[in-house]
Scaffold this motif. Sequence first.
Motif, short mmCIF file in Angstrom:
data_model
loop_
_atom_site.label_atom_id
_atom_site.label_comp_id
_atom_site.label_asym_id
_atom_site.label_seq_id
_atom_site.Cartn_x
_atom_site.Cartn_y
_atom_site.Cartn_z
N VAL A 224 31.47 98.93 82.34
CA VAL A 224 30.36 99.06 83.27
C VAL A 224 30.04 97.71 83.92
O VAL A 224 29.83 97.62 85.13
CB VAL A 224 29.12 99.59 82.52
CG1 VAL A 224 27.90 99.51 83.40
CG2 VAL A 224 29.37 101.00 82.06
N VAL A 225 30.05 96.67 83.08
CA VAL A 225 29.67 95.36 83.59
C VAL A 225 30.61 94.93 84.71
O VAL A 225 30.18 94.46 85.77
CB VAL A 225 29.65 94.33 82.45
CG1 VAL A 225 29.26 92.97 82.97
CG2 VAL A 225 28.69 94.76 81.35
N GLY A 226 31.91 95.13 84.48
CA GLY A 226 32.89 94.74 85.49
C GLY A 226 32.68 95.49 86.80
O GLY A 226 32.73 94.91 87.88
N GLY B 121 30.50 97.80 77.53
CA GLY B 121 29.83 98.23 78.75
C GLY B 121 28.34 98.44 78.58
O GLY B 121 27.69 99.07 79.39
N ASP B 122 27.80 97.90 77.51
CA ASP B 122 26.38 98.11 77.25
C ASP B 122 25.62 96.82 77.46
O ASP B 122 26.20 95.78 77.74
CB ASP B 122 26.22 98.58 75.80
CG ASP B 122 25.18 99.68 75.71
OD1 ASP B 122 24.23 99.64 76.51
OD2 ASP B 122 25.33 100.56 74.86
N ALA C 45 28.30 88.29 82.51
CA ALA C 45 27.42 88.43 83.67
C ALA C 45 26.12 87.65 83.48
O ALA C 45 25.07 88.09 83.90
CB ALA C 45 27.15 89.90 83.94
N GLY C 46 26.25 86.51 82.81
CA GLY C 46 25.06 85.67 82.75
C GLY C 46 24.06 86.08 81.69
O GLY C 46 22.90 86.29 81.99
N ALA C 47 24.52 86.23 80.45
CA ALA C 47 23.58 86.46 79.35
C ALA C 47 24.04 85.62 78.17
O ALA C 47 25.11 85.82 77.63
CB ALA C 47 23.53 87.93 78.98
N GLN D 233 29.76 94.13 88.63
CA GLN D 233 30.08 92.84 89.24
C GLN D 233 30.81 93.04 90.56
O GLN D 233 30.52 92.39 91.56
CB GLN D 233 30.93 92.00 88.29
CG GLN D 233 30.10 91.29 87.24
CD GLN D 233 30.94 90.74 86.12
OE1 GLN D 233 31.99 91.27 85.79
NE2 GLN D 233 30.49 89.66 85.52
N ASP D 234 31.77 93.97 90.55
CA ASP D 234 32.53 94.22 91.77
C ASP D 234 31.63 94.78 92.86
O ASP D 234 31.77 94.43 94.03
CB ASP D 234 33.67 95.20 91.48
CG ASP D 234 34.76 94.54 90.64
OD1 ASP D 234 34.66 93.32 90.44
OD2 ASP D 234 35.68 95.25 90.19
N VAL E 297 37.64 90.21 80.46
CA VAL E 297 36.32 90.78 80.74
C VAL E 297 35.44 89.63 81.22
O VAL E 297 35.38 88.59 80.58
CB VAL E 297 35.69 91.40 79.47
CG1 VAL E 297 34.34 92.01 79.79
CG2 VAL E 297 36.61 92.43 78.87
N ARG E 298 34.79 89.83 82.36
CA ARG E 298 33.91 88.77 82.86
C ARG E 298 32.49 88.98 82.36
O ARG E 298 31.95 90.07 82.42
CB ARG E 298 33.90 88.78 84.39
CG ARG E 298 35.16 88.24 85.02
CD ARG E 298 35.15 88.49 86.51
NE ARG E 298 35.12 89.93 86.78
CZ ARG E 298 34.70 90.45 87.92
NH1 ARG E 298 34.23 89.67 88.87
NH2 ARG E 298 34.71 91.74 88.10
N GLY F 200 21.70 88.33 83.77
CA GLY F 200 21.09 87.49 84.80
C GLY F 200 21.82 87.49 86.13
O GLY F 200 21.23 87.18 87.16
N ALA F 201 23.10 87.85 86.12
CA ALA F 201 23.88 87.69 87.34
C ALA F 201 23.63 88.79 88.36
O ALA F 201 24.06 88.69 89.49
CB ALA F 201 25.38 87.65 87.00
N PHE F 202 22.94 89.86 87.94
CA PHE F 202 22.78 90.99 88.85
C PHE F 202 21.48 90.94 89.63
O PHE F 202 20.44 90.52 89.12
CB PHE F 202 22.84 92.31 88.08
CG PHE F 202 24.19 92.56 87.47
CD1 PHE F 202 25.33 92.56 88.25
CD2 PHE F 202 24.31 92.76 86.11
CE1 PHE F 202 26.57 92.77 87.69
CE2 PHE F 202 25.55 92.98 85.54
CZ PHE F 202 26.68 92.98 86.33
N GLU G 239 16.45 83.90 77.44
CA GLU G 239 17.71 84.52 77.00
C GLU G 239 17.54 85.43 75.80
O GLU G 239 18.48 86.13 75.43
CB GLU G 239 18.74 83.43 76.68
CG GLU G 239 19.20 82.65 77.91
CD GLU G 239 19.91 83.53 78.93
OE1 GLU G 239 20.43 84.59 78.57
OE2 GLU G 239 19.90 83.16 80.12
N SER H 248 28.74 94.01 74.93
CA SER H 248 28.94 93.78 76.35
C SER H 248 30.31 94.30 76.80
O SER H 248 30.43 94.89 77.87
CB SER H 248 28.81 92.28 76.63
OG SER H 248 28.97 92.01 77.98
N GLU I 112 29.68 92.01 94.31
CA GLU I 112 30.51 91.18 95.19
C GLU I 112 30.73 91.88 96.54
O GLU I 112 30.69 91.25 97.59
CB GLU I 112 31.87 90.93 94.53
CG GLU I 112 31.97 89.55 93.91
CD GLU I 112 33.03 89.50 92.82
OE1 GLU I 112 34.18 89.91 93.10
OE2 GLU I 112 32.71 89.06 91.71
#
Lengths: 619, 432
Positions: free
Chosen positions: B294-296, A318-319, A301-303, B299-300, A298-299, B335-337, A475, A315, B303
Motif C-alpha cells: 500500500v505504501v509504495g 502495507g500497514d 515514507a517518513g516515519a 508514494q507513486d 520497499v521505500r 510524514g511523506a504523504f 514520531e 510497514s 509522485e
Amino acid sequence: MTEATRLQTPDDLAALRARVVERRSAKKVCVSICAGTGCRAQGSMELLAEFGRQLESAGLDDVELRATGCHGFCERGPLVVIHPRKIFYHSVQMKHVADIIDKTIQHDEVLPALLFRDPKTKQRCEVEGEVPFYAKQQRIVFRHNGIIDPTDIEDYVGADGYVALAKVLAGMTPEQVCDEVEASGLRGRGGGGFPTGKKWQICRNQPGETKYVICNGDEGDPGAFMDRSIMEGDPHAVLEGMTIGAYAIGASKGYLYVRGEYPLAVANLNVAIEQAKTRGLLGDDIFGSGFNFTVEIVRGAGAFVCGEETGLIASIEGDIGTPRQRPPYPAESGLWGKPTNINNVETWTNVPVILERGASWFASIGTEGSKGTKVFSLVGKVNNTGLVEVPMGATLREIVFDIGGGIQKKRKFKAVQTGGPSGGCIPESLLDLPVDFDKLREVGAMMGSGGLIVMDERTCMVDVAKYFLGFLVGESCGRCAPCREGVFQMHRILSRIVEGEGREGDLETLEKLGNYVKASSLCQLGGTAPNPVLSTLRYFRHEYEAHIKEKKCRAGICKELVQFRIDPETCTGCTLCRRDCPTEAITGAKKEPHRIDAAQCIKCGVCYDVCNFGAVEVE
Amino acid sequence: MSRMGVFICWCGANIAETVDCEEVARYARDLPGVYIAQSYKYMCSDPGQRIITDAIQEHQLTSVVVASCSPRMHEPTFRKTAATVGLNPYMLEMANIREHCSWVHTDRRDATEKAKDLVRLLVEKVKRNQPLYEIEMPVTQRVMVIGAGIAGIQAALDVAAAGHEVVLVERKPSIGGFMSMLDETFPTLDCSQCILTPRMVEIMQNDKITLRSNAEVEQVNGYVGNFGVKIRQKARSVDLDKCTGCGDCWNNCMAQNRIHEPEREPECSVASPEIAAKVDAIAAKYADEPGGMVVGALQDIQEEFNYLRQDALTYLSRRISVPLSRLFAVARFYGAFSLTPRGRHIIRVCLGTACHLRGGGSIADTISRELGIGDGETTPDEMFTLERVNCLGACALAPLVTIDGRYHGKMTIAKMIHLIEQCQESGDTVAV
C-alpha cells in the motif's frame, strides 16, 4: 564492456574478475569523481559532465571517467582522485577542470592549491591516506566506497566482490556460515548490538519452509547517514551480505527497506539488483548450488518508528508502522507471520568480508566485547564533517580531534551526542572513553546506528534535549500511553524551561517521568526516548539550573533568555554583522562601534556567529 | 474559607497493605484548605460513616474528600451520609486510591506517593465545587423520534405503547429506511419485509403517533423534558387524507418523474478515466506483491499527482480491495504523504541534529516569516509548500534546504531570503 552473461560457477566469477583486473591495469589514468549525495549537492555531477566534455575535446579517449560512491570527507566536496598516482583533490570547481586535465593528466604535475593542507603541520597531502581525516581510519565496511562505480557490477567483481558468496555456496553448510559469523563476534550495527550469528541461528532453527531476510535501511536517526552512503556507494556488498544471510537461515526472499528520503540509494540499489539478476547472482540456482534468492525494494515514507523492527515489518505489510509487543520476536514470527531475520545495512555489509577473510581475522579487530569497526557519521560543530570508520575501541578524542579536526572556529568543545534521539550526551571529561557497545552504555549513552554529533559552547544542552524530545513527540506512533503522553509532558516541561518559565522541582519531575517512560513503553522508541534528557541532566545539570533559577542561557540559544550586545571596545565597525542581520536591527557607521536595537532583534544569533573579533556577547 | 475534611480508608488490607494510609492522612492535613484528615479501617462501615458525620458536625466542615475505593462503589453511600448531617452532597468527592492505586502497584513507597497525589488533586477539585440542589421541573410528556427506519419505527411504537404521544419525523417521502431495500436479514435470513411492513402499517394506525414524512428537522432548542423543535414540512401538493399511495402521480409526473429532493454532493468524488488509467498502471506494478505494498502505491500516486487526491485514493481502494479508511490511516501516519495539493515548488528544510545545531531552525523560521506559511502549508498562490523534514542525510552541508530536490547547503538567513526572492521573480527553481 563484455557481454553480461550468467555466471554459472565460481570459476566463471574468477574468469570475469581476471578480465576486469586486466582491463583496469594499474597504470591507466582514471579520473574518479565522488558522486555521493554530499558531493552531488556541491556540484560533482556537473563536474563529471565537464570532465567528459573537455577530455573528449582534448582527444583523451583512453582516460577513464568514473563516478564513485561517497568517500566520507563530505566537508571538502566535490572530491576528485586522479589514478594511477591517486592524487587527491578536494573542493574542485568547474574552473579547475582545464588545469587538472592539462597539468595533472597530460603532464603528471600536481596542483598544490587543490591538495589538502594539514592545518597542524601545514604540509600538503598528495594522496587520501596522508590526510589526517583518513590516516586514523580503518576501512572495512567502506572497503569499496569511493573506489568503485556503484552502478557497475564489474567494478565490484574486480574488487573481489561475490567471492565470499561463491565460497559459501560452493563449500559451506548453512550451519557453518552461522558459526563463522558468530565466531567473528559481529554484533548488530543498527543499535541493539545483538550477536548477528546467534540471531541467524535462532531464525534458522525455527520450523517452517518460508522465511524472510530484511535489510533495515530506514536510517531514521537525524544526523546519521552512513547507511545511505553504503547503499549508494556499494549496493552489491549489501546484496551479497543478504544473499549469504538468506542461505544461512534458509530464506529465499529478501526485502530492502530504504528510507524514502534517499532517492539515490533506491536508484543505485535497483540498478544493482537488475545487474545481479542478469549475472545470475540473484534468482534461481545461484552458482549452480540450487539455492534461490530474490530481493525486493520497499521505500519508507517518513516515519522514524519504522526503523523499529516490528514497525518496519508492519510497514512492509502495507500497514501503518506501529510496533507491537515482543516476544514473539521476528525470528519466530515476523513478516506475514513467518520467521524473519532483520539486520541493518552496515551489518549486512560486514558479512561478505568476514566470510572472505575469516572470522579470526575479523575478531582480531576491536575490543573484548565489540569486534570489527564501526562507521560513525561525525557531524555538528566539528571541522571535518563526514563518515568515519574506526576500529571499535577508538577513543572519542581521536575521532573528534584527530580525525574530525577539532571544533569549528576554535570554539570550546562541550559534548558529543551518540545514538541519535535515543542516545545520550557525553561530556568532555569522558573524551578518552574507548568507544564500543558496552562502554557507551555504561556512561548512559548508546552506540545506536552511529551518529556522533559534536557540540560546542554555542550549543545549549537544554535546547538539545528539547530538540530530541520534540522530534520524538512527532514520531511517537501513539499506540502506548507512556510514550505518547509521557514524552509529550516532558517536552512541555522542557519548553517551559527554555522559555524562562522553569520552576523549582521541574528537574525532579523530569527524572521521575523519564524513568517511568523508560520502564513502561511498548517499544524501544519510548524505552529510550528519555535518554537525551536523563543524560544531559546527569552531566549538564548546571545548565538546566541556570535556565530555571537565573533565567540565563549561556550558550545564547534560548531566545527568551538571551540578549545580544556589541562590546563597543572590541567592535571594529567592519559592518559584517550589520549586513547579515535579517531584521536590520544593527546600526552603526563604518569603522564605528555598532549597536543592536533590542526591539528589532529576533535573537537569531547571526551577528554572534559572523563576528570575527568576538565583539558580540551574550548577556 | 473552606473547612475541608479528608478521610482515608484502609479497606482492610486492600489499600493499607500497599499504601501507608496514616502517612497520606498526615500529608493531607498540611494541604492548604484542609482542616482535619484521618484514616480508618473501613470508612463505609457504620463506625466509619459515623467518623465522617461526627467530624462534619464537630468541626463545621464545608466539604469532604473520601479517599477509598472507586466512586462507582460508594459515592452514593458517602453522599447520603454527608447529607444526613446537612452537608450538601455535592461538596463530597472521592479519591480512588484502591482501583487506581493500591491494587495496581506493588511498591509501597511509590504507591503512597501516588495516593498523596490523588488526594491532593481531589482536594483542589472540591475547593472549586459549588453546592448543587435538586429541583423538580414539569416535563412535556411527548416524544419526538427522528428518522423512521426500522429502529425509529420500533422506538415510536414502544413509546406509544407506554402511553405517550409520539411525533415521528422522516426526511424521505416514505418511511422504512434501509431495511426496505433488504431482502433477508443477518444472521437468521428472516424476510426483512415480513418484519418491516406490519410495523409500517402499525405506525399509520396508532392514534398516539403523528407521522411527518418528507419533513426535516431544522432547529432544536430547549433541554431534556422541554425541547422545542422546528420542522420543515416539504410541499407535496397531495391531500394525504384522500391519497391511497397508488403512485400514479409519481409515475406520470411531467417534471422529472420523481419527487424533488435537494441535490447532494456525491460522497466520494469519482475518478476521471485519465486518473483511473494512471492509478490502474500504478496498481498493476504491485499486483504480484502479497499483502499490499500500500505504501509504495501511495508514494507513486503522490509522485504522479503531487498529492494524494481523494478520487485517486477512492479508485485505488476499489481497485486493490483495500478499505479507503485503511488508505487514509496509512496516508495520515507517514510524514511523506500530503492529502492537500502542494505548491509548484517544494521547499524542504532539514531539521536533523546537525542542521539544528548549525541553525536550521532559524532558516525554517525565516521561510515561514517570508512566505507566511507553516510546516506542511502552501502559499495561497500555490507557489511554495514548506516541509520540515527530519534528516536529509547530508550533514556536511548543514544547515540544508532543498528546493524541488535541488540541494542548497550551508544556508544562511540572508541567502535564504535571497533564494526565495529569486524563485518568486523567475517563477522557477533557482540553480545556485
